[in-house]
Design a protein around this motif. Structure first.
Motif, mmCIF file in Angstrom:
data_model
loop_
_atom_site.group_PDB
_atom_site.id
_atom_site.type_symbol
_atom_site.label_atom_id
_atom_site.label_comp_id
_atom_site.label_asym_id
_atom_site.label_seq_id
_atom_site.Cartn_x
_atom_site.Cartn_y
_atom_site.Cartn_z
ATOM 1 N N UNK A 1 0.841 -1.186 0.000
ATOM 2 C CA UNK A 1 0.000 0.000 0.000
ATOM 3 C C UNK A 1 0.883 1.245 0.000
ATOM 4 N N UNK A 2 0.511 2.258 -0.773
ATOM 5 C CA UNK A 2 1.249 3.526 -0.826
ATOM 6 C C UNK A 2 0.405 4.626 -0.206
ATOM 7 N N UNK A 3 1.056 5.633 0.338
ATOM 8 C CA UNK A 3 0.347 6.791 0.854
ATOM 9 C C UNK A 3 0.183 7.809 -0.256
ATOM 10 N N UNK A 4 -0.728 8.738 -0.042
ATOM 11 C CA UNK A 4 -0.969 9.795 -1.009
ATOM 12 C C UNK A 4 -0.117 11.031 -0.708
ATOM 13 N N UNK A 5 0.956 10.869 0.038
ATOM 14 C CA UNK A 5 1.806 11.978 0.433
ATOM 15 C C UNK A 5 2.391 12.662 -0.802
ATOM 16 N N UNK A 6 2.343 13.970 -0.789
ATOM 17 C CA UNK A 6 2.960 14.732 -1.872
ATOM 18 C C UNK A 6 2.097 14.896 -3.096
ATOM 19 N N UNK A 7 0.847 14.483 -3.028
ATOM 20 C CA UNK A 7 -0.023 14.615 -4.182
ATOM 21 C C UNK A 7 -1.176 15.531 -3.848
#
Length: 106
Positions: A98-104
């Protein structure tokens, strides 16, 4: 042999994941990870969105066709994943995380 619950396979199909990783590594030279989701910032409707990164974290440029094909192949191997949240496929280990939505931003 002990029985396992029906929702947990007795043996996982990691060979399929490793074949996919090898195919994607050939198709996208230099890519180390591929981030996939159904949230494309350029689209209103759910649409496959792919970002490939090299080992140093730099973005690898993808054609529209290559990006879509890679996303669809990964989504087919893991059909039960919630693709509205981004996931990262590591080509070296053939694992999906799973990836985070950090920086988007939108």
């Amino acid at each position: 042999m002990l029985a396992t619950p029906s929702d947990i396979p007795a043996c996982s199909d990691t060979a399929r994941q490793h074949r996919l990783a090898a195919q994607l590594a050939d198709m996208i030279p230099g890519a180390a990870t591929i981030r996939v989701s159904l949230i494309d910032p350029a689209q209103t409707w759910p649409h496959p969105h792919t970002i490939a990164k090299d080992a140093g974290g730099a973005t690898v440029e993808l054609s529209r066709t290559t990006a879509r094909v890679a996303a669809r192949w990964i989504m087919r191997v893991w059909p039960d994943v919630n693709w509205t949240r981004p996931h990262t496929f590591d080509l070296a280990t053939a694992t999906l995380t799973h990836s985070d939505l950090v920086g988007r931003g939108r």
